[in-house]
Write a protein that holds these residues in place. Structure first.
Motif, short mmCIF file in Angstrom:
data_model
loop_
_atom_site.label_atom_id
_atom_site.label_comp_id
_atom_site.label_asym_id
_atom_site.label_seq_id
_atom_site.Cartn_x
_atom_site.Cartn_y
_atom_site.Cartn_z
N ASP A 81 91.59 -12.36 -47.07
CA ASP A 81 90.68 -11.80 -48.07
C ASP A 81 90.13 -12.96 -48.92
O ASP A 81 90.83 -13.93 -49.17
CB ASP A 81 91.46 -10.82 -48.96
CG ASP A 81 90.56 -10.11 -49.95
OD1 ASP A 81 89.36 -9.95 -49.67
OD2 ASP A 81 91.08 -9.70 -51.02
N GLU A 99 96.06 -10.31 -48.55
CA GLU A 99 95.21 -9.29 -49.20
C GLU A 99 95.93 -8.81 -50.46
O GLU A 99 97.07 -8.38 -50.39
CB GLU A 99 95.00 -8.14 -48.19
CG GLU A 99 94.44 -6.86 -48.78
CD GLU A 99 93.03 -7.04 -49.30
OE1 GLU A 99 92.11 -7.25 -48.51
OE2 GLU A 99 92.86 -7.00 -50.56
N ASP A 100 95.26 -8.93 -51.59
CA ASP A 100 95.94 -8.58 -52.84
C ASP A 100 95.96 -7.09 -53.14
O ASP A 100 96.80 -6.61 -53.88
CB ASP A 100 95.33 -9.35 -54.02
CG ASP A 100 93.85 -9.08 -54.19
OD1 ASP A 100 93.15 -9.01 -53.16
OD2 ASP A 100 93.41 -8.92 -55.33
N GLU A 101 95.02 -6.34 -52.54
CA GLU A 101 95.03 -4.90 -52.82
C GLU A 101 96.06 -4.22 -51.92
O GLU A 101 95.89 -4.14 -50.70
CB GLU A 101 93.65 -4.30 -52.59
CG GLU A 101 92.71 -4.57 -53.75
CD GLU A 101 91.25 -4.40 -53.37
OE1 GLU A 101 90.81 -3.25 -53.35
OE2 GLU A 101 90.61 -5.41 -53.07
N LYS A 135 83.95 -5.41 -46.44
CA LYS A 135 84.65 -4.24 -46.99
C LYS A 135 83.64 -3.22 -47.48
O LYS A 135 82.62 -3.60 -48.04
CB LYS A 135 85.53 -4.67 -48.17
CG LYS A 135 86.78 -5.37 -47.77
CD LYS A 135 87.53 -5.76 -49.04
CE LYS A 135 88.84 -6.42 -48.73
NZ LYS A 135 89.51 -6.91 -49.94
N MET A 182 88.52 -12.64 -52.15
CA MET A 182 88.84 -12.47 -53.57
C MET A 182 90.34 -12.24 -53.75
O MET A 182 90.84 -11.15 -53.49
CB MET A 182 88.06 -11.27 -54.15
CG MET A 182 86.56 -11.48 -54.17
SD MET A 182 86.07 -12.70 -55.40
CE MET A 182 86.21 -11.68 -56.89
CA CA Z 1 90.87 -8.91 -52.95
#
Ligand code: CA
Length: 229
Positions: A51, A7-9, A103, A53
């Motif tokens: 995730d 997950e990039d966030e 989400k 994106m």
């Molecule tokens: Ca993302």
């Protein structure tokens, strides 16, 4: 139970790690694909939260690679998608993801989805044991090597099952006697040697994966097959 979260966030990732750790899971977070691939090579999780994106290689591309790899295809994957991206959701499920979360999702919902997927995957895991080209189907009490059925006696089957459940673990002859023939068995360790011998023969070329450790016992080594990744 170990879970990898890609997950990039950062905020969401930390929240997920916190929530899962607090209910007893071991969790590792990754902000992108490269460190994830690095890690999974030698250390496989029980489930992956993925995730879609992501910067660089996205979740769909990662999922495709996982499902195309014999080594990783059985690791359950839950995808997370932003609201309104129905298309991604459908693609993810088509490609073999086990579930998806939209989400923003609540931590309780996430945990219950994870538990459900883990429950399901463990059921299937139990039905089939595998080492390279050796596949044991516990439901049907069948063994295949390179897709060819082989016929084993009950003891040979139990012996193979024990080895497949404990790959790379060394068993002494006494331990094997105890586990396969039972404590009361009045045989001798030679019985073990004979059965390991016939089992090896029946497995054919691949039978050498059951190694003899002189003066110690036996062990089944992991058969490394060509990887897609
Ligand atoms: Ca993302």
């Amino acid at each position: 139970m170990k879970i990898y979260c890609v997950e990039d966030e950062e905020e969401i990732r930390n929240l997920i790690i916190y929530a899962l750790t607090s209910v007893g899971y071991e969790v590792e977070g990754f902000s992108e694909s490269a460190p994830f691939w690095d890690r999974i090579k030698d250390n496989q999780p029980d489930l992956i939260l993925l995730d879609i994106m992501l910067p660089g290689e996205d979740g769909i591309a990662i999922l495709k690679k996982l499902k195309a790899s014999e080594k990783y295809e059985n690791i359950p994957v839950i995808m997370s998608t932003a609201k309104g991206t129905e298309y991604d959701k459908v693609i993810g499920l088509d490609l073999g993801a086990d579930d998806y979360l939209t989400k923003p999702f609540g931590m309780m919902e996430m945990i219950s989805r994870i538990k459900a997927v883990l429950r399901r995957s463990h059921k299937t895991e139990k039905v089939q044991l595998k080492n390279g080209p050796i596949i044991m189907n516990l439901d049907r009490h069948q063994v295949e090597v390179n897709g060819e059925k082989i016929i084993l006696t009950l003891k040979e089957f139990d012996l193979l099952k024990l080895f497949l459940n404990n790959i790379e673990i060394v068993f002494t002859r006494d331990q094997l006697l105890d586990q396969i023939w039972g404590m009361d068995y009045v045989g001798e360790s030679r019985t073990v040697d004979v059965h390991v011998g016939t089992l090896r023969t029946k497995l054919g070329e691949i039978g050498s994966c059951i190694e003899t450790l002189r003066g110690v016992g036996y062990r089944m080594v992991k058969i490394v097959e060509e990887e897609n990744i």
